[in-house]
Design a protein around this motif. Structure first.
Motif, PDB file in Angstrom:
ATOM      1  N   ARG A 148       0.860  -1.180   0.000  1.00  0.00           N
ATOM      2  CA  ARG A 148       0.000   0.000   0.000  1.00  0.00           C
ATOM      3  C   ARG A 148       0.899   1.233   0.000  1.00  0.00           C
ATOM      4  O   ARG A 148       1.908   1.251   0.714  1.00  0.00           O
ATOM      5  CB  ARG A 148      -0.805  -0.055   1.306  1.00  0.00           C
ATOM      6  N   VAL A 149       0.547   2.234  -0.787  1.00  0.00           N
ATOM      7  CA  VAL A 149       1.346   3.468  -0.805  1.00  0.00           C
ATOM      8  C   VAL A 149       1.080   4.248   0.483  1.00  0.00           C
ATOM      9  O   VAL A 149      -0.075   4.447   0.855  1.00  0.00           O
ATOM     10  CB  VAL A 149       0.997   4.337  -2.038  1.00  0.00           C
ATOM     11  N   VAL A 150       2.170   4.660   1.178  1.00  0.00           N
ATOM     12  CA  VAL A 150       1.993   5.461   2.397  1.00  0.00           C
ATOM     13  C   VAL A 150       2.614   6.846   2.269  1.00  0.00           C
ATOM     14  O   VAL A 150       2.421   7.677   3.146  1.00  0.00           O
ATOM     15  CB  VAL A 150       2.555   4.751   3.655  1.00  0.00           C
ATOM     16  N   GLY A 151       3.355   7.096   1.206  1.00  0.00           N
ATOM     17  CA  GLY A 151       3.943   8.426   1.083  1.00  0.00           C
ATOM     18  C   GLY A 151       4.941   8.512  -0.039  1.00  0.00           C
ATOM     19  O   GLY A 151       4.964   7.667  -0.941  1.00  0.00           O
ATOM     20  N   LEU A 152       5.774   9.544   0.042  1.00  0.00           N
ATOM     21  CA  LEU A 152       6.767   9.806  -1.005  1.00  0.00           C
ATOM     22  C   LEU A 152       8.071  10.227  -0.361  1.00  0.00           C
ATOM     23  O   LEU A 152       8.084  10.694   0.775  1.00  0.00           O
ATOM     24  CB  LEU A 152       6.262  10.908  -1.934  1.00  0.00           C
ATOM     25  N   LYS A 153       9.157  10.029  -1.104  1.00  0.00           N
ATOM     26  CA  LYS A 153      10.459  10.469  -0.629  1.00  0.00           C
ATOM     27  C   LYS A 153      11.085  11.396  -1.642  1.00  0.00           C
ATOM     28  O   LYS A 153      10.948  11.189  -2.847  1.00  0.00           O
ATOM     29  CB  LYS A 153      11.381   9.278  -0.423  1.00  0.00           C
ATOM     30  N   MET A 154      11.748  12.410  -1.150  1.00  0.00           N
ATOM     31  CA  MET A 154      12.555  13.234  -2.043  1.00  0.00           C
ATOM     32  C   MET A 154      14.000  12.763  -1.930  1.00  0.00           C
ATOM     33  O   MET A 154      14.436  12.295  -0.875  1.00  0.00           O
ATOM     34  CB  MET A 154      12.456  14.699  -1.645  1.00  0.00           C
ATOM     35  N   GLY A 155      14.739  12.878  -3.014  1.00  0.00           N
ATOM     36  CA  GLY A 155      16.152  12.522  -3.000  1.00  0.00           C
ATOM     37  C   GLY A 155      16.951  13.594  -3.695  1.00  0.00           C
ATOM     38  O   GLY A 155      16.412  14.377  -4.486  1.00  0.00           O
ATOM     39  N   LEU A 156      18.259  13.627  -3.381  1.00  0.00           N
ATOM     40  CA  LEU A 156      19.196  14.583  -3.983  1.00  0.00           C
ATOM     41  C   LEU A 156      18.757  16.021  -3.706  1.00  0.00           C
ATOM     42  O   LEU A 156      18.843  16.888  -4.561  1.00  0.00           O
ATOM     43  CB  LEU A 156      19.327  14.309  -5.491  1.00  0.00           C
ATOM     44  N   THR A 157      18.297  16.250  -2.474  1.00  0.00           N
ATOM     45  CA  THR A 157      17.882  17.600  -2.078  1.00  0.00           C
ATOM     46  C   THR A 157      19.011  18.326  -1.343  1.00  0.00           C
ATOM     47  O   THR A 157      18.877  19.498  -1.037  1.00  0.00           O
ATOM     48  CB  THR A 157      16.630  17.553  -1.177  1.00  0.00           C
ATOM     49  N   SER A 158      20.099  17.617  -1.024  1.00  0.00           N
ATOM     50  CA  SER A 158      21.227  18.303  -0.359  1.00  0.00           C
ATOM     51  C   SER A 158      22.458  18.261  -1.251  1.00  0.00           C
ATOM     52  O   SER A 158      22.636  17.340  -2.052  1.00  0.00           O
ATOM     53  CB  SER A 158      21.545  17.640   0.992  1.00  0.00           C
ATOM     54  N   GLU A 159      23.313  19.261  -1.060  1.00  0.00           N
ATOM     55  CA  GLU A 159      24.560  19.356  -1.830  1.00  0.00           C
ATOM     56  C   GLU A 159      25.423  18.118  -1.561  1.00  0.00           C
ATOM     57  O   GLU A 159      26.026  17.560  -2.477  1.00  0.00           O
ATOM     58  CB  GLU A 159      25.285  20.637  -1.375  1.00  0.00           C
ATOM     59  N   ALA A 160      25.431  17.656  -0.281  1.00  0.00           N
ATOM     60  CA  ALA A 160      26.265  16.501   0.094  1.00  0.00           C
ATOM     61  C   ALA A 160      25.855  15.270  -0.711  1.00  0.00           C
ATOM     62  O   ALA A 160      26.693  14.516  -1.195  1.00  0.00           O
ATOM     63  CB  ALA A 160      26.126  16.227   1.591  1.00  0.00           C
ATOM     64  N   LYS A 161      24.549  15.070  -0.871  1.00  0.00           N
ATOM     65  CA  LYS A 161      24.074  13.899  -1.619  1.00  0.00           C
ATOM     66  C   LYS A 161      24.320  14.059  -3.114  1.00  0.00           C
ATOM     67  O   LYS A 161      24.700  13.124  -3.801  1.00  0.00           O
ATOM     68  CB  LYS A 161      22.578  13.697  -1.376  1.00  0.00           C
ATOM     69  N   ARG A 162      24.089  15.273  -3.617  1.00  0.00           N
ATOM     70  CA  ARG A 162      24.279  15.462  -5.067  1.00  0.00           C
ATOM     71  C   ARG A 162      25.739  15.218  -5.428  1.00  0.00           C
ATOM     72  O   ARG A 162      26.059  14.626  -6.441  1.00  0.00           O
ATOM     73  CB  ARG A 162      23.816  16.855  -5.493  1.00  0.00           C
ATOM     74  N   LYS A 163      26.646  15.646  -4.506  1.00  0.00           N
ATOM     75  CA  LYS A 163      28.074  15.442  -4.726  1.00  0.00           C
ATOM     76  C   LYS A 163      28.415  13.953  -4.632  1.00  0.00           C
ATOM     77  O   LYS A 163      29.120  13.415  -5.471  1.00  0.00           O
ATOM     78  CB  LYS A 163      28.847  16.221  -3.657  1.00  0.00           C
ATOM     79  N   GLN A 164      27.861  13.281  -3.609  1.00  0.00           N
ATOM     80  CA  GLN A 164      28.169  11.859  -3.422  1.00  0.00           C
ATOM     81  C   GLN A 164      27.751  11.057  -4.650  1.00  0.00           C
ATOM     82  O   GLN A 164      28.437  10.148  -5.076  1.00  0.00           O
ATOM     83  CB  GLN A 164      27.458  11.310  -2.157  1.00  0.00           C
ATOM     84  N   MET A 165      26.598  11.414  -5.242  1.00  0.00           N
ATOM     85  CA  MET A 165      26.075  10.622  -6.348  1.00  0.00           C
ATOM     86  C   MET A 165      26.373  11.253  -7.704  1.00  0.00           C
ATOM     87  O   MET A 165      26.028  10.689  -8.736  1.00  0.00           O
ATOM     88  CB  MET A 165      24.558  10.410  -6.190  1.00  0.00           C
ATOM     89  N   ASN A 166      26.963  12.445  -7.715  1.00  0.00           N
ATOM     90  CA  ASN A 166      27.319  13.110  -8.962  1.00  0.00           C
ATOM     91  C   ASN A 166      26.097  13.348  -9.862  1.00  0.00           C
ATOM     92  O   ASN A 166      26.155  13.124 -11.068  1.00  0.00           O
ATOM     93  CB  ASN A 166      28.414  12.284  -9.660  1.00  0.00           C
ATOM     94  N   LEU A 167      25.024  13.753  -9.244  1.00  0.00           N
ATOM     95  CA  LEU A 167      23.782  14.059  -9.975  1.00  0.00           C
ATOM     96  C   LEU A 167      23.291  15.402  -9.471  1.00  0.00           C
ATOM     97  O   LEU A 167      23.571  15.782  -8.343  1.00  0.00           O
ATOM     98  CB  LEU A 167      22.725  12.984  -9.705  1.00  0.00           C
TER      99      LEU A 167
END
Ligand code: OOG
Length: 261
Positions: free
Chosen positions: A56-75
């Protein structure tokens, strides 16, 4: 959208990889022209598969919203994924690492909406629509070989690498705190592993919800009432190992912990 891409078939490839705990090559290896709209169509087909298995769907997640994550994943731009009831683990629960491919954990802030939000919304509208804010952690687990990237369409198609999530047990009304100034520290086995202030998330975690509503609107969708929203990680992710006990403390929001075995 590219007519030659079979969204259902690619969703099936990723879903089987998840269920069989196997790594697959990034989809763009074989489909270099895969677009972001194609990728969301694959993500949606993958969620339909999970619903057909009783989730069952309970919600949503955002990703790559921080500079640290965008840098880690290069996206470089935020993405969203869908959360189902089977992805939620209880606070102080145990993550079975053998059930994943190569899980990582990251510190987050989560909201729960009491009212629907749609399209372009203001910060005040988000705060009015959200009944609670929590400390939270997300366990990511890419289905791609070595958790290696991959382009934006790859990560979107793979439901933004979502695997599991855990919410703190104390909830607070979102206007009770300055959500841009909360110190967040994630410790592993008692040692601080990652820390950041909450404005590392989109400059303000509420902005993640605003961006989510915009991204959903581009697909003709709304953020339903009663949704859990993970606002995205404040820091880079930590690779989980058997025996890890991971604890996140968010100033004003309390503590949430999980163990891995
Ligand atoms: C993509 C998902 C990133 C976040 O919070 O930034 C994410 C990934 O790192 O595989 O969920």
């Amino acid at each position: 959208m590219t007519a030659t891409v079979d969204h259902e078939a690619l969703a099936h490839t990723l879903d089987s990889a998840r269920l069989e705990r196997r790594e697959v090559a990034p989809l763009t290896r074989e489909h270099p022209t895969l677009s972001v709209p194609d990728a969301y169509a694959i993500q949606e087909a993958g969620i339909r598969l999970r619903l057909s298995h009783g989730e069952r769907v309970v919600g949503l997640k955002m990703g790559l919203t921080s500079e640290a994550k965008r840098k880690q994943m290069n996206l470089d731009s935020p993405v969203y994924g869908v959360l189902t009831d089977r992805m939620q683990i209880p606070a102080d629960g145990v993550i079975q690492l053998s059930q994943g491919v190569h899980p990582k954990i990251e510190p987050e802030i989560a909201f729960r909406t009491a009212r629907e939000l749609r399209g372009t919304v203001t910060r005040d509208q988000v705060l009015d629509a959200c009944e609670s804010v929590f400390a939270a952690m997300e366990i990511l687990d890419s289905r791609y070989r070595d958790f290696k990237y991959f382009s934006l369409p790859d990560v979107v198609a793979d439901n933004a690498s979502s695997s599991l999530f855990v919410l703190g047990t104390t909830e607070h009304p979102p206007r009770a705190l300055d959500l841009t100034r909360l110190e967040m520290t994630m410790s592993v086995n008692g040692e601080p592993a990652q820390s950041a202030r909450s404005d590392a998330i989109s400059g303000d975690p509420v902005v993640s919800v605003i961006q989510l509503c915009e991204l959903l609107a581009q697909r003709g969708q709304v953020l339903p009432a009663g949704s859990i929203v993970l606002a995205g990680a404040a820091t880079a992710a930590h690779m989980l190992r058997p025996g890890d006990r991971v604890q996140l403390t968010v100033e004003g929001l309390g503590i949430v912990a999980v163990s891995a075995e």
